[in-house]
Design a protein around this motif. Sequence first.
Motif, PDB file in Angstrom:
ATOM      1  N   SER A  86       0.833  -1.209   0.000  1.00 18.46           N
ATOM      2  CA  SER A  86       0.000   0.000   0.000  1.00 18.46           C
ATOM      3  C   SER A  86       0.864   1.255   0.000  1.00 18.46           C
ATOM      4  O   SER A  86       0.492   2.257  -0.611  1.00 18.46           O
ATOM      5  CB  SER A  86      -0.957  -0.002   1.189  1.00 18.46           C
ATOM      6  OG  SER A  86      -0.244   0.027   2.403  1.00 18.46           O
ATOM      7  N   GLY A  87       2.001   1.213   0.666  1.00 13.57           N
ATOM      8  CA  GLY A  87       2.930   2.351   0.615  1.00 13.57           C
ATOM      9  C   GLY A  87       3.485   2.573  -0.777  1.00 13.57           C
ATOM     10  O   GLY A  87       3.608   3.717  -1.241  1.00 13.57           O
ATOM     11  N   ARG A  88       3.831   1.496  -1.460  1.00 18.22           N
ATOM     12  CA  ARG A  88       4.345   1.611  -2.828  1.00 18.22           C
ATOM     13  C   ARG A  88       3.259   2.138  -3.763  1.00 18.22           C
ATOM     14  O   ARG A  88       3.509   3.006  -4.597  1.00 18.22           O
ATOM     15  CB  ARG A  88       4.844   0.246  -3.292  1.00 18.22           C
ATOM     16  CG  ARG A  88       5.181   0.117  -4.747  1.00 18.22           C
ATOM     17  CD  ARG A  88       6.626   0.442  -5.018  1.00 18.22           C
ATOM     18  NE  ARG A  88       6.923   0.431  -6.420  1.00 18.22           N
ATOM     19  CZ  ARG A  88       7.630  -0.510  -7.022  1.00 18.22           C
ATOM     20  NH1 ARG A  88       8.106  -1.515  -6.328  1.00 18.22           N
ATOM     21  NH2 ARG A  88       7.883  -0.420  -8.301  1.00 18.22           N
ATOM     22  N   ALA A  89       2.038   1.627  -3.621  1.00 20.25           N
ATOM     23  CA  ALA A  89       0.932   2.095  -4.470  1.00 20.25           C
ATOM     24  C   ALA A  89       0.623   3.563  -4.197  1.00 20.25           C
ATOM     25  O   ALA A  89       0.392   4.341  -5.136  1.00 20.25           O
ATOM     26  CB  ALA A  89      -0.303   1.235  -4.235  1.00 20.25           C
ATOM     27  N   ALA A  90       0.625   3.956  -2.928  1.00 17.45           N
ATOM     28  CA  ALA A  90       0.370   5.363  -2.596  1.00 17.45           C
ATOM     29  C   ALA A  90       1.453   6.262  -3.167  1.00 17.45           C
ATOM     30  O   ALA A  90       1.165   7.350  -3.683  1.00 17.45           O
ATOM     31  CB  ALA A  90       0.280   5.527  -1.087  1.00 17.45           C
ATOM     32  N   SER A  96       2.167  10.427  -9.637  1.00 22.91           N
ATOM     33  CA  SER A  96       1.608  10.619 -10.978  1.00 22.91           C
ATOM     34  C   SER A  96       0.592  11.754 -11.033  1.00 22.91           C
ATOM     35  O   SER A  96       0.145  12.121 -12.107  1.00 22.91           O
ATOM     36  CB  SER A  96       0.948   9.314 -11.453  1.00 22.91           C
ATOM     37  OG  SER A  96      -0.191   9.036 -10.658  1.00 22.91           O
ATOM     38  N   THR A  97       0.209  12.321  -9.893  1.00 21.24           N
ATOM     39  CA  THR A  97      -0.767  13.404  -9.859  1.00 21.24           C
ATOM     40  C   THR A  97      -0.037  14.740  -9.974  1.00 21.24           C
ATOM     41  O   THR A  97       0.900  15.007  -9.239  1.00 21.24           O
ATOM     42  CB  THR A  97      -1.561  13.371  -8.540  1.00 21.24           C
ATOM     43  OG1 THR A  97      -2.124  12.082  -8.389  1.00 21.24           O
ATOM     44  CG2 THR A  97      -2.652  14.405  -8.544  1.00 21.24           C
ATOM     45  N   SER A  98      -0.491  15.585 -10.915  1.00 24.19           N
ATOM     46  CA  SER A  98       0.171  16.886 -11.088  1.00 24.19           C
ATOM     47  C   SER A  98      -0.808  18.020 -11.350  1.00 24.19           C
ATOM     48  O   SER A  98      -0.416  19.064 -11.826  1.00 24.19           O
ATOM     49  CB  SER A  98       1.161  16.801 -12.256  1.00 24.19           C
ATOM     50  OG  SER A  98       0.463  16.519 -13.446  1.00 24.19           O
ATOM     51  N   ASP A  99      -2.069  17.831 -11.032  1.00 20.77           N
ATOM     52  CA  ASP A  99      -3.052  18.871 -11.335  1.00 20.77           C
ATOM     53  C   ASP A  99      -3.501  19.647 -10.099  1.00 20.77           C
ATOM     54  O   ASP A  99      -4.554  20.263 -10.103  1.00 20.77           O
ATOM     55  CB  ASP A  99      -4.263  18.267 -12.057  1.00 20.77           C
ATOM     56  CG  ASP A  99      -4.951  17.191 -11.237  1.00 20.77           C
ATOM     57  OD1 ASP A  99      -4.397  16.801 -10.192  1.00 20.77           O
ATOM     58  OD2 ASP A  99      -6.038  16.747 -11.663  1.00 20.77           O
ATOM     59  N   GLY A 100      -2.726  19.613  -9.028  1.00 19.60           N
ATOM     60  CA  GLY A 100      -3.044  20.391  -7.850  1.00 19.60           C
ATOM     61  C   GLY A 100      -3.882  19.675  -6.813  1.00 19.60           C
ATOM     62  O   GLY A 100      -4.286  20.279  -5.828  1.00 19.60           O
ATOM     63  N   THR A 101      -4.159  18.401  -7.016  1.00 20.86           N
ATOM     64  CA  THR A 101      -4.973  17.646  -6.056  1.00 20.86           C
ATOM     65  C   THR A 101      -4.127  16.627  -5.301  1.00 20.86           C
ATOM     66  O   THR A 101      -4.632  15.573  -4.910  1.00 20.86           O
ATOM     67  CB  THR A 101      -6.127  16.922  -6.780  1.00 20.86           C
ATOM     68  OG1 THR A 101      -5.567  16.027  -7.744  1.00 20.86           O
ATOM     69  CG2 THR A 101      -7.055  17.910  -7.456  1.00 20.86           C
ATOM     70  N   GLU A 102      -2.866  16.944  -5.108  1.00 21.99           N
ATOM     71  CA  GLU A 102      -1.974  15.996  -4.434  1.00 21.99           C
ATOM     72  C   GLU A 102      -2.402  15.748  -2.986  1.00 21.99           C
ATOM     73  O   GLU A 102      -2.246  14.639  -2.469  1.00 21.99           O
ATOM     74  CB  GLU A 102      -0.520  16.494  -4.448  1.00 21.99           C
ATOM     75  CG  GLU A 102       0.137  16.470  -5.804  1.00 21.99           C
ATOM     76  CD  GLU A 102      -0.085  17.756  -6.585  1.00 21.99           C
ATOM     77  OE1 GLU A 102      -0.657  18.711  -6.024  1.00 21.99           O
ATOM     78  OE2 GLU A 102       0.293  17.774  -7.760  1.00 21.99           O
ATOM     79  N   ALA A 103      -2.938  16.768  -2.334  1.00 24.03           N
ATOM     80  CA  ALA A 103      -3.350  16.615  -0.935  1.00 24.03           C
ATOM     81  C   ALA A 103      -4.505  15.622  -0.813  1.00 24.03           C
ATOM     82  O   ALA A 103      -4.482  14.736   0.047  1.00 24.03           O
ATOM     83  CB  ALA A 103      -3.754  17.961  -0.349  1.00 24.03           C
ATOM     84  N   PHE A 104      -5.500  15.760  -1.690  1.00 23.76           N
ATOM     85  CA  PHE A 104      -6.623  14.829  -1.658  1.00 23.76           C
ATOM     86  C   PHE A 104      -6.180  13.420  -2.062  1.00 23.76           C
ATOM     87  O   PHE A 104      -6.666  12.431  -1.527  1.00 23.76           O
ATOM     88  CB  PHE A 104      -7.756  15.310  -2.561  1.00 23.76           C
ATOM     89  CG  PHE A 104      -8.384  16.593  -2.093  1.00 23.76           C
ATOM     90  CD1 PHE A 104      -9.035  16.642  -0.871  1.00 23.76           C
ATOM     91  CD2 PHE A 104      -8.317  17.741  -2.866  1.00 23.76           C
ATOM     92  CE1 PHE A 104      -9.616  17.814  -0.420  1.00 23.76           C
ATOM     93  CE2 PHE A 104      -8.893  18.927  -2.424  1.00 23.76           C
ATOM     94  CZ  PHE A 104      -9.538  18.962  -1.206  1.00 23.76           C
ATOM     95  N   THR A 105      -5.268  13.349  -2.993  1.00 21.57           N
ATOM     96  CA  THR A 105      -4.743  12.051  -3.413  1.00 21.57           C
ATOM     97  C   THR A 105      -3.980  11.381  -2.271  1.00 21.57           C
ATOM     98  O   THR A 105      -4.110  10.175  -2.046  1.00 21.57           O
ATOM     99  CB  THR A 105      -3.815  12.220  -4.639  1.00 21.57           C
ATOM    100  OG1 THR A 105      -4.526  12.881  -5.679  1.00 21.57           O
ATOM    101  CG2 THR A 105      -3.337  10.880  -5.139  1.00 21.57           C
TER     102      THR A 105
END
Length: 161
Positions: A86-90, A96-105
């Motif tokens: 789960s740590g690796r998947a997270a 891979s997220t770069s649209d400003g929603t890193e916190a929610f991700t």
Amino acid sequence: MLVIKATFRIVIGLFFGVLSVTALSPAFAAFHSDTDQTAPLLVLAVILICTALCFFAPTIRRAFGRGFLALGASVFALPLSAFLLSGRAASEVIGSTSDGTEAFTAIGAGLAGIAVTGVATFFGLILGTIFLIIGLVLSLGGAREVIIVENQQRINPSNRK
């Protein structure tokens, strides 16, 4: 007859080795990458170690006991394997997220990791304990011989206190 028993112990070792690898597969998946080929070698090593443990057992019963011990240890380590995966998947999802929603991700990946690790802990601790107890009973249990030695010395009734 000796060859048949040895073959049967090898089959027992292979069976429990494959089950142990299945229980440890989240950890192998967490360490696997496209450039590094150590995960298949670790899979083969676990199967060979379990097969060797069962092959060198003196009896079929002890071979089953050693197989259950290896499986119990692998299942008991399932929460750690799930935590690694789960740590690796997270990490990959957040990277891979770069649209400003890193916190929610990150929050979603953390909650999913907690859920996966919690379920793996529930099943891993219960099943691992059961398999370890079965393995200990099969490996260590058995008929114990008790010899009763009667005291041959006669007690003189006049010497009693």
